[in-house]
Motif scaffolding. Structure first.
Motif, mmCIF file in Angstrom:
data_model
loop_
_atom_site.group_PDB
_atom_site.id
_atom_site.type_symbol
_atom_site.label_atom_id
_atom_site.label_comp_id
_atom_site.label_asym_id
_atom_site.label_seq_id
_atom_site.Cartn_x
_atom_site.Cartn_y
_atom_site.Cartn_z
ATOM 1 N N PHE A 60 -19.590 4.875 3.290
ATOM 2 C CA PHE A 60 -20.951 4.685 3.785
ATOM 3 C C PHE A 60 -21.876 4.506 2.589
ATOM 4 O O PHE A 60 -21.508 4.813 1.447
ATOM 5 N N ILE A 61 -23.070 4.016 2.874
ATOM 6 C CA ILE A 61 -24.068 3.777 1.838
ATOM 7 C C ILE A 61 -25.400 4.325 2.334
ATOM 8 O O ILE A 61 -25.781 4.111 3.494
ATOM 9 N N MET A 62 -26.104 5.031 1.479
ATOM 10 C CA MET A 62 -27.472 5.439 1.773
ATOM 11 C C MET A 62 -28.424 4.488 1.063
ATOM 12 O O MET A 62 -28.203 4.125 -0.094
ATOM 13 N N PHE A 63 -29.460 4.059 1.788
ATOM 14 C CA PHE A 63 -30.450 3.174 1.176
ATOM 15 C C PHE A 63 -31.845 3.536 1.648
ATOM 16 O O PHE A 63 -32.026 4.107 2.734
ATOM 17 N N GLN A 64 -32.810 3.224 0.811
ATOM 18 C CA GLN A 64 -34.214 3.388 1.175
ATOM 19 C C GLN A 64 -34.747 2.021 1.550
ATOM 20 O O GLN A 64 -34.735 1.095 0.745
ATOM 21 N N ALA A 65 -35.194 1.886 2.773
ATOM 22 C CA ALA A 65 -35.646 0.599 3.289
ATOM 23 C C ALA A 65 -37.054 0.275 2.799
ATOM 24 O O ALA A 65 -37.842 1.181 2.501
ATOM 25 N N PRO A 66 -37.390 -1.011 2.734
ATOM 26 C CA PRO A 66 -38.748 -1.393 2.344
ATOM 27 C C PRO A 66 -39.766 -1.178 3.456
ATOM 28 O O PRO A 66 -40.962 -1.392 3.252
ATOM 29 N N ILE A 67 -39.301 -0.787 4.650
ATOM 30 C CA ILE A 67 -40.191 -0.475 5.767
ATOM 31 C C ILE A 67 -39.827 0.900 6.306
ATOM 32 O O ILE A 67 -38.833 1.505 5.891
ATOM 33 N N ASP A 68 -40.627 1.414 7.230
ATOM 34 C CA ASP A 68 -40.384 2.725 7.817
ATOM 35 C C ASP A 68 -39.001 2.770 8.468
ATOM 36 O O ASP A 68 -38.620 1.858 9.217
ATOM 37 N N GLY A 69 -38.258 3.831 8.176
ATOM 38 C CA GLY A 69 -36.909 3.957 8.694
ATOM 39 C C GLY A 69 -36.856 4.036 10.205
ATOM 40 O O GLY A 69 -35.937 3.502 10.831
ATOM 41 N N GLY A 70 -37.833 4.701 10.814
ATOM 42 C CA GLY A 70 -37.856 4.785 12.268
ATOM 43 C C GLY A 70 -38.054 3.421 12.909
ATOM 44 O O GLY A 70 -37.395 3.089 13.903
ATOM 45 N N GLU A 71 -38.949 2.631 12.336
ATOM 46 C CA GLU A 71 -39.171 1.271 12.856
ATOM 47 C C GLU A 71 -37.915 0.421 12.686
ATOM 48 O O GLU A 71 -37.509 -0.305 13.603
ATOM 49 N N LEU A 72 -37.297 0.513 11.511
ATOM 50 C CA LEU A 72 -36.080 -0.262 11.267
ATOM 51 C C LEU A 72 -34.968 0.155 12.223
ATOM 52 O O LEU A 72 -34.264 -0.698 12.784
ATOM 53 N N HIS A 73 -34.824 1.444 12.426
ATOM 54 C CA HIS A 73 -33.793 1.951 13.343
ATOM 55 C C HIS A 73 -33.990 1.389 14.742
ATOM 56 O O HIS A 73 -33.041 0.895 15.380
ATOM 57 N N GLU A 74 -35.223 1.418 15.233
ATOM 58 C CA GLU A 74 -35.513 0.923 16.581
ATOM 59 C C GLU A 74 -35.261 -0.579 16.686
ATOM 60 O O GLU A 74 -34.668 -1.066 17.664
ATOM 61 N N GLN A 75 -35.699 -1.324 15.681
ATOM 62 C CA GLN A 75 -35.503 -2.774 15.705
ATOM 63 C C GLN A 75 -34.017 -3.133 15.653
ATOM 64 O O GLN A 75 -33.570 -4.092 16.300
ATOM 65 N N LEU A 76 -33.251 -2.382 14.900
ATOM 66 C CA LEU A 76 -31.810 -2.630 14.848
ATOM 67 C C LEU A 76 -31.143 -2.289 16.181
ATOM 68 O O LEU A 76 -30.248 -3.011 16.641
ATOM 69 N N LEU A 77 -31.567 -1.184 16.803
ATOM 70 C CA LEU A 77 -31.005 -0.822 18.098
ATOM 71 C C LEU A 77 -31.232 -1.930 19.118
ATOM 72 O O LEU A 77 -30.340 -2.246 19.925
ATOM 73 N N ARG A 78 -32.413 -2.530 19.105
ATOM 74 C CA ARG A 78 -32.719 -3.619 20.040
ATOM 75 C C ARG A 78 -31.795 -4.817 19.830
ATOM 76 O O ARG A 78 -31.588 -5.612 20.744
ATOM 77 N N ARG A 79 -31.260 -4.923 18.628
ATOM 78 C CA ARG A 79 -30.335 -6.014 18.311
ATOM 79 C C ARG A 79 -28.870 -5.566 18.363
ATOM 80 O O ARG A 79 -27.974 -6.301 17.957
ATOM 81 N N GLY A 80 -28.662 -4.345 18.854
ATOM 82 C CA GLY A 80 -27.307 -3.864 19.062
ATOM 83 C C GLY A 80 -26.621 -3.330 17.825
ATOM 84 O O GLY A 80 -25.389 -3.344 17.745
ATOM 85 N N ILE A 81 -27.396 -2.832 16.859
ATOM 86 C CA ILE A 81 -26.837 -2.276 15.629
ATOM 87 C C ILE A 81 -27.244 -0.806 15.525
ATOM 88 O O ILE A 81 -28.440 -0.490 15.525
ATOM 89 N N ILE A 82 -26.260 0.101 15.425
ATOM 90 C CA ILE A 82 -26.547 1.529 15.319
ATOM 91 C C ILE A 82 -26.296 1.992 13.893
ATOM 92 O O ILE A 82 -25.174 1.896 13.385
ATOM 93 N N LEU A 83 -27.339 2.507 13.231
ATOM 94 C CA LEU A 83 -27.237 3.143 11.924
ATOM 95 C C LEU A 83 -27.651 4.602 12.057
ATOM 96 O O LEU A 83 -28.107 5.026 13.129
#
Length: 374
Positions: free
Chosen positions: A314-337
């Motif tokens: 696994f890899i830990m990274f700091q996103a250039p945007i809010d992690g909660g927003e990124l998580h939600e946007q990825l979920l909408r596209r079918g990607i679970i992190l």
């Protein structure tokens, strides 16, 4: 009935009444239903990118008719297979229902409630916290360094004559940080005489160099060390719950005395032995993971992320945007992190498991789409 229920719950231990249940996140089926998706890519739980070994699947099918039988108490055949695979004396091996059970047994055997303490870094694997608390043992923690490396002086500074266990996870979760094994050896020599150093090596296979990072080959030279391993990651058996602890024979004997006799079920036992036989699948898992980790490192950096060095799957990274927003946007596209805001206090950090080539590509494609839409 109400009065009876009140009397019954009044006997529940305070440690249990204050517990918060483990939050596992939404399942694949829940994500599909919530967002109307047909396909979901799960990169949140550090599972094997290739699934389960074909040999393991065959062995499970061939032994399905035996599930009405108990496994042999103590799983001696499995212990001998583990010992041969990892180059250990069989009497040093304690099998468990996942390495979680071995952690529980170690705390119960070593730490006296209300007297002893356990030491770990903060954050740490949640089961150290949960089981220490359930057993009524004080847990002392010191923060990781700012770069998620280990502050050994601070860790040792928390120990005293009542420290029963020090837990260290390497590679660490969620950062993937992996100290050279010489640092672990030095730590073992600095601890109080009665203290057991438990080195949790759940992700060690993915480092690619056990001589440089693992305590397992050095176990017999350090009587105050126990090493934990799991079959959930590189062996692909997360759903069957199988792990082991390697320790000095005397301590292993005590744990075997108090362990429930059939905690490792018969299918897990056969699957574990088959997983160690299927070296082709095992080696391919390590190759695919190393290749995928390199790809994700490169692509995440190109997307403006701060990527932390990892030798795990696994890899830990700091996103250039809010992690909660990124998580939600990825979920909408079918990607679970795995977002790291809860439990870790890292609102812009995420952890991504290394998946198959297709899964990794789907994640990066979705991430790129999100960033381009901003």
């Amino acid at each position: 009935m109400t009065a009876a229920r009140c009397r019954a719950t009044s006997q529940v231990r305070p440690e249990v009444m204050d517990f918060s249940p483990y939050s596992a996140g939404l399942s694949i089926d829940e994500i599909k239903e919530r967002y109307g998706l047909d396909t979901v890519v799960k990169l949140a739980s550090n599972e094997n990118p290739l699934g389960a070994s074909p040999l393991v699947q065959q062995v499970i099918r061939s032994h399905a008719g035996h599930v009405f039988r108990y496994a042999q108490s103590g799983n001696p055949r499995l212990a001998r297979s583990i010992a041969a695979f990892f180059g250990l004396p069989a009497e040093c091996v304690v099998t468990g229902n996942g390495s979680d059970e071995v952690i529980d047994l170690l705390i119960r055997a070593k730490a006296r409630p209300g007297t002893d303490n356990i030491v770990a870094f903060d954050p740490c694997f949640s089961m150290y916290t949960v089981l220490a608390r359930l057993c009524g043992v004080e847990l002392r923690q010191t923060p990781l360094n700012a770069d998620f490396s280990f502050n050994w002086d601070a860790l040792v500074g928390l120990t005293d004559e009542n420290t029963a266990i020090v837990f260290v996870t390497t590679p660490d979760n969620p950062s993937g940080y992996t100290p050279p094994v010489e640092e672990i050896v030095t730590l073992a020599g600095r601890l109080p005489e009665q203290c057991l150093l438990v080195v949790d090596e759940a992700y060690m296979d993915f480092t690619g160099d056990r001589d440089a990072y693992s305590m397992l080959p050095r176990l017999m030279q350090h009587p105050n060390v126990c090493v934990l391993r799991t079959f959930s990651k590189s062996m692909g058996l997360a759903g069957l719950r199988l792990g082991f602890g390697a320790m000095q024979p005397e301590l292993a004997d005590y744990l075997k005395r108090i362990r429930p006799p059939f905690s490792v079920n018969i299918l897990a036992e056969h699957a574990g032995m088959a997983a160690m036989e299927d070296t082709v699948f095992y080696n391919e898992t390590l190759r695919v993971t190393a290749e995928g980790r390199e790809y994700l490192n490169r692509e995440l950096a190109a997307l403006g992320c701060t990527v932390y060095p990892s030798r795990a799957n696994f890899i830990m990274f700091q996103a250039p945007i809010d992690g909660g927003e990124l998580h939600e946007q990825l979920l909408r596209r079918g990607i679970i992190l795995r977002p790291l805001n809860k439990g870790y206090g890292l609102p812009r950090h995420m952890r991504v498991s290394v998946g198959s080539r297709q899964e990794n590509s789907a994640f990066i494609g979705a991430f790129r789409e999100i960033m381009h839409a901003r």
